[in-house]
Scaffold this motif. Structure first.
Motif, PDB file in Angstrom:
ATOM      1  N   MET A  53       0.835  -1.206   0.000  1.00  0.00           N
ATOM      2  CA  MET A  53       0.000   0.000   0.000  1.00  0.00           C
ATOM      3  C   MET A  53       0.868   1.254   0.000  1.00  0.00           C
ATOM      4  N   PHE A  54       1.946   1.219   0.788  1.00  0.00           N
ATOM      5  CA  PHE A  54       2.855   2.360   0.820  1.00  0.00           C
ATOM      6  C   PHE A  54       3.535   2.559  -0.532  1.00  0.00           C
ATOM      7  N   THR A  55       3.937   1.451  -1.176  1.00  0.00           N
ATOM      8  CA  THR A  55       4.578   1.533  -2.494  1.00  0.00           C
ATOM      9  C   THR A  55       3.623   2.121  -3.519  1.00  0.00           C
ATOM     10  N   TYR A  56       2.359   1.674  -3.486  1.00  0.00           N
ATOM     11  CA  TYR A  56       1.320   2.214  -4.384  1.00  0.00           C
ATOM     12  C   TYR A  56       1.205   3.727  -4.204  1.00  0.00           C
ATOM     13  N   ALA A  57       1.029   4.165  -2.947  1.00  0.00           N
ATOM     14  CA  ALA A  57       0.828   5.588  -2.688  1.00  0.00           C
ATOM     15  C   ALA A  57       2.072   6.397  -3.033  1.00  0.00           C
ATOM     16  N   ALA A  58       3.247   5.882  -2.672  1.00  0.00           N
ATOM     17  CA  ALA A  58       4.482   6.620  -2.943  1.00  0.00           C
ATOM     18  C   ALA A  58       4.726   6.761  -4.438  1.00  0.00           C
ATOM     19  N   THR A  59       4.468   5.686  -5.199  1.00  0.00           N
ATOM     20  CA  THR A  59       4.638   5.753  -6.658  1.00  0.00           C
ATOM     21  C   THR A  59       3.700   6.770  -7.270  1.00  0.00           C
ATOM     22  N   ALA A  60       2.428   6.727  -6.867  1.00  0.00           N
ATOM     23  CA  ALA A  60       1.438   7.647  -7.423  1.00  0.00           C
ATOM     24  C   ALA A  60       1.781   9.099  -7.091  1.00  0.00           C
ATOM     25  N   LEU A  61       2.110   9.372  -5.829  1.00  0.00           N
ATOM     26  CA  LEU A  61       2.406  10.750  -5.420  1.00  0.00           C
ATOM     27  C   LEU A  61       3.687  11.259  -6.074  1.00  0.00           C
ATOM     28  N   ALA A  62       4.685  10.384  -6.215  1.00  0.00           N
ATOM     29  CA  ALA A  62       5.933  10.799  -6.855  1.00  0.00           C
ATOM     30  C   ALA A  62       5.693  11.163  -8.317  1.00  0.00           C
ATOM     31  N   ILE A  63       4.834  10.414  -8.989  1.00  0.00           N
ATOM     32  CA  ILE A  63       4.510  10.725 -10.382  1.00  0.00           C
ATOM     33  C   ILE A  63       3.812  12.075 -10.480  1.00  0.00           C
ATOM     34  N   VAL A  64       2.890  12.339  -9.549  1.00  0.00           N
ATOM     35  CA  VAL A  64       2.138  13.592  -9.586  1.00  0.00           C
ATOM     36  C   VAL A  64       3.043  14.789  -9.320  1.00  0.00           C
ATOM     37  N   PHE A  65       3.948  14.660  -8.344  1.00  0.00           N
ATOM     38  CA  PHE A  65       4.736  15.820  -7.912  1.00  0.00           C
ATOM     39  C   PHE A  65       6.102  15.911  -8.582  1.00  0.00           C
ATOM     40  N   THR A  66       6.532  14.859  -9.296  1.00  0.00           N
ATOM     41  CA  THR A  66       7.798  14.948 -10.044  1.00  0.00           C
ATOM     42  C   THR A  66       7.516  14.660 -11.513  1.00  0.00           C
ATOM     43  N   ASP A  67       7.786  13.437 -11.936  1.00  0.00           N
ATOM     44  CA  ASP A  67       7.464  13.030 -13.296  1.00  0.00           C
ATOM     45  C   ASP A  67       7.282  11.521 -13.323  1.00  0.00           C
ATOM     46  N   LEU A  68       6.848  11.005 -14.475  1.00  0.00           N
ATOM     47  CA  LEU A  68       6.481   9.595 -14.580  1.00  0.00           C
ATOM     48  C   LEU A  68       7.673   8.684 -14.326  1.00  0.00           C
ATOM     49  N   LEU A  69       8.799   8.960 -14.966  1.00  0.00           N
ATOM     50  CA  LEU A  69       9.963   8.089 -14.834  1.00  0.00           C
ATOM     51  C   LEU A  69      10.469   8.067 -13.398  1.00  0.00           C
ATOM     52  N   THR A  70      10.553   9.231 -12.763  1.00  0.00           N
ATOM     53  CA  THR A  70      11.011   9.295 -11.371  1.00  0.00           C
ATOM     54  C   THR A  70      10.085   8.501 -10.457  1.00  0.00           C
ATOM     55  N   GLY A  71       8.778   8.646 -10.663  1.00  0.00           N
ATOM     56  CA  GLY A  71       7.819   7.923  -9.840  1.00  0.00           C
ATOM     57  C   GLY A  71       7.958   6.422  -9.975  1.00  0.00           C
ATOM     58  N   VAL A  72       8.127   5.938 -11.211  1.00  0.00           N
ATOM     59  CA  VAL A  72       8.278   4.497 -11.431  1.00  0.00           C
ATOM     60  C   VAL A  72       9.577   4.001 -10.796  1.00  0.00           C
ATOM     61  N   LEU A  73      10.662   4.770 -10.935  1.00  0.00           N
ATOM     62  CA  LEU A  73      11.930   4.369 -10.322  1.00  0.00           C
ATOM     63  C   LEU A  73      11.825   4.325  -8.798  1.00  0.00           C
ATOM     64  N   ILE A  74      11.091   5.258  -8.213  1.00  0.00           N
ATOM     65  CA  ILE A  74      10.884   5.224  -6.765  1.00  0.00           C
ATOM     66  C   ILE A  74      10.106   3.975  -6.368  1.00  0.00           C
ATOM     67  N   GLY A  75       9.089   3.623  -7.170  1.00  0.00           N
ATOM     68  CA  GLY A  75       8.338   2.406  -6.894  1.00  0.00           C
ATOM     69  C   GLY A  75       9.213   1.170  -6.952  1.00  0.00           C
ATOM     70  N   PHE A  76      10.063   1.083  -7.991  1.00  0.00           N
ATOM     71  CA  PHE A  76      10.988  -0.042  -8.096  1.00  0.00           C
ATOM     72  C   PHE A  76      11.979  -0.047  -6.926  1.00  0.00           C
ATOM     73  N   GLY A  77      12.453   1.145  -6.546  1.00  0.00           N
ATOM     74  CA  GLY A  77      13.389   1.225  -5.444  1.00  0.00           C
ATOM     75  C   GLY A  77      12.786   0.713  -4.143  1.00  0.00           C
ATOM     76  N   LEU A  78      11.532   1.076  -3.876  1.00  0.00           N
ATOM     77  CA  LEU A  78      10.858   0.595  -2.674  1.00  0.00           C
ATOM     78  C   LEU A  78      10.667  -0.917  -2.716  1.00  0.00           C
ATOM     79  N   THR A  79      10.353  -1.440  -3.893  1.00  0.00           N
ATOM     80  CA  THR A  79      10.184  -2.891  -4.031  1.00  0.00           C
ATOM     81  C   THR A  79      11.492  -3.619  -3.754  1.00  0.00           C
ATOM     82  N   LEU A  80      12.582  -3.106  -4.318  1.00  0.00           N
ATOM     83  CA  LEU A  80      13.885  -3.726  -4.084  1.00  0.00           C
ATOM     84  C   LEU A  80      14.307  -3.592  -2.621  1.00  0.00           C
TER      85      LEU A  80
END
Length: 512
Positions: A376-403
């Motif tokens: 749930m945290f990964t979902y929210a963090a990815t979505a918020l990062a995309i909204v407040f930064t950009d798509l690529l950064t948000g996806v990389l943050i999501g992958f980083g949290l998963t790893l």
């Protein structure tokens, strides 16, 4: 397909193709507008997705075309690099997809954590809503999601006649009407008419109202000749592929388009009991389609779940329905372009706002709670990062949290020292994964072993042990052999490795 079989399935495939065509028509144009390009480019992508990718596809019931999931990325690419560079980016992205399919890498695109994928879609949905509410009032969207959010009150004020003396409120009402019709149709549509798309009804009604009242709103600009919308790739533009930013953009488009396509294909397989998807062939087909889109200067494509589910629900059983839907798009653009030119842009923006809201699926967010708080945290963090930064950064943050979650789980190790019935014997119990991160904890426990003790170390409860922990055990055995201590590692897997190297002179033994 034999003539008899074709005759049997043709009526059903034709009906399904008409349903898909009616769903695809407003979405192709709306997604193009959301991407910051002319609507005709979305129609070209839809035509290629039907006629070419539909014929080559490894998922015969999946429908390909421009997708809302890539609209935000394309908008940003066009803003940064210009519309002319979209062609080279898509050409390279399509080539990467084609190579990935030929190398049979399709299954690897499906290993993306669902929390990251759903978070990505939710973030994209929010960005689409924030940008398209500006378009609903016949205004231009701003470059970022945060700017669109902060700038909306001003745009709304300029559209209201009592505040800004604008006429954008009329377009806004058409957009709201479209959303209301789509929502009502989704909730209360008759079972017999379930195949009729709500988007078509909403756009159709808004168009009739705007024409009947002669409202001065922006309307879709589609050339009478489709060839005028084609921007052929210029060889000179290929030289820009040496730019690292362009290369990164191509990889981002290829990855996101592939992941969305194959996740959609897997979802389509669950909707029917017919032929299963060949993910590698589907990936190759998408690559060919995106390369053609790059050559023609159109939008990127993916497999789209909205159109695909409509295809299955309409009774399609073969790839013919997908191919026919591309043919209907081509015929409509060639023969009835004037009809498209009467559609209000605000109505298509309403379709995209409704679609964006559905991408923010709170049911999916709650369902992730079954697997713990981290998804749930990964979902929210990815979505918020995309909204407040950009798509690529948000996806990389999501992958980083998963790893990070995987690394944390991999580093969990329970260490305990237990006295055995025999005098001077203890057992070092290890449960979990013994990695270099746990060397300090393991050292501390071993320091508590009295001199002259035989320490048994069973490894059956370990999921993994790396060389750092093994070397620590070896060094402890060597260092304490003079004190009469002995270390016995009990593992069949390590017996051959440790025998001969550790048993002699070190005081370390290995048993089965």
């Amino acid at each position: 397909m034999r003539a008899a079989q074709l005759k049997a399935v043709l009526p059903r495939e034709l009906l399904a193709s008409v349903v898909v065509f009616l769903v695809a028509l407003p979405l192709c144009m709306g997604i193009a507008i959301a991407s910051g390009v002319p609507p005709a480019k979305g129609l070209i992508t839809g035509i290629i997705g039907g006629l070419v990718v539909g014929w080559l596809a490894g998922s015969p019931l999946q429908v390909s075309g421009p997708a809302a999931g890539l609209a935000v990325l394309v908008f940003e690419l066009v803003r940064q690099h210009g519309l002319a560079m979209l062609g080279p980016i898509l050409l390279l992205a399509g080539l990467l997809q084609l190579l990935a399919g030929r190398l049979r890498l399709g299954c690897w695109f499906r290993v993306t954590a669902p929390a990251v994928v759903y978070g990505m879609l939710a973030g994209i949905g929010v960005l689409i809503v924030l940008s398209q509410i500006h378009v609903m009032f016949d205004a231009s969207p701003l470059p970022s999601g945060l700017a669109n959010l902060l700038g909306f009150p001003q745009a709304l004020g300029q559209a209201l006649p009592m505040v800004g003396d604008g006429i954008g409120w009329q377009a806004g009402l058409l957009g709201l009407l479209t959303i209301l019709v789509m929502w009502c149709w989704e909730k209360f549509k008759p079972q017999r008419l379930r195949f009729v798309p709500g988007a078509l009804l909403g756009v159709g009604l808004a168009t009739l109202v705007s024409i009947g009242l002669a409202l001065p709103v922006r309307r879709v600009e589609v050339p009478d000749n489709l060839a005028e919308a084609i921007d052929w790739l210029r060889p000179a533009d290929l030289l820009n592929l040496a730019d690292p930013a362009i290369l990164i953009a191509a990889f981002a488009v290829a990855f996101i388009a592939s992941a969305e396509t194959l996740l959609s294909a897997a979802a389509v397989d669950r909707m029917h009991d017919g032929q299963r998807s060949d993910f590698d062939r589907e990936l190759s087909a998408q690559g060919v389609g995106n390369m053609l889109c790059g050559l023609l200067g159109a939008l990127p494509m993916t497999g789209v779940i909205v159109r695909s589910s409509a295809n299955v629900q309409a009774g399609a059983r073969t790839r013919l329905s997908t191919m026919f839907h591309g043919l209907w798009l081509l015929a409509f653009v060639l023969l009835l372009a004037s009809v498209l030119q009467s559609i209000p842009v605000a109505s298509l923006a309403g379709v995209l706002v409704f679609t964006g809201l559905k991408l923010v699926d709170l049911k999916v967010f709650r369902s992730l709670g079954r697997y713990g708080r981290m998804p749930m945290f990964t979902y929210a963090a990815t979505a918020l990062a995309i909204v407040f930064t950009d798509l690529l950064t948000g996806v990389l943050i999501g992958f980083g949290l998963t790893l990070a979650k995987l690394a944390w789980k991999a580093s969990r190790l329970k260490v305990s020292l237990v006295d055995l019935p025999g005098e001077g014997e203890q057992e070092l119990r290890l449960t979990g994964a013994a990695t270099f991160l746990k060397v300090p904890a393991l050292t501390q426990v071993l320091s508590q072993v009295p001199p002259g003790t035989t320490v048994h170390v069973p490894l059956n409860n370990l999921t993994y042990i790396d060389h750092s922990c093994l070397e620590l055990l070896e060094e402890w055995g060597r260092a304490n052999a003079a004190k009469g201590s002995r270390l016995v590692i009990e593992s069949r897997r390590l017996k051959r490795r440790l025998e001969g190297r550790l048993r002699t002179t070190t005081g370390i033994g290995s048993t089965t």
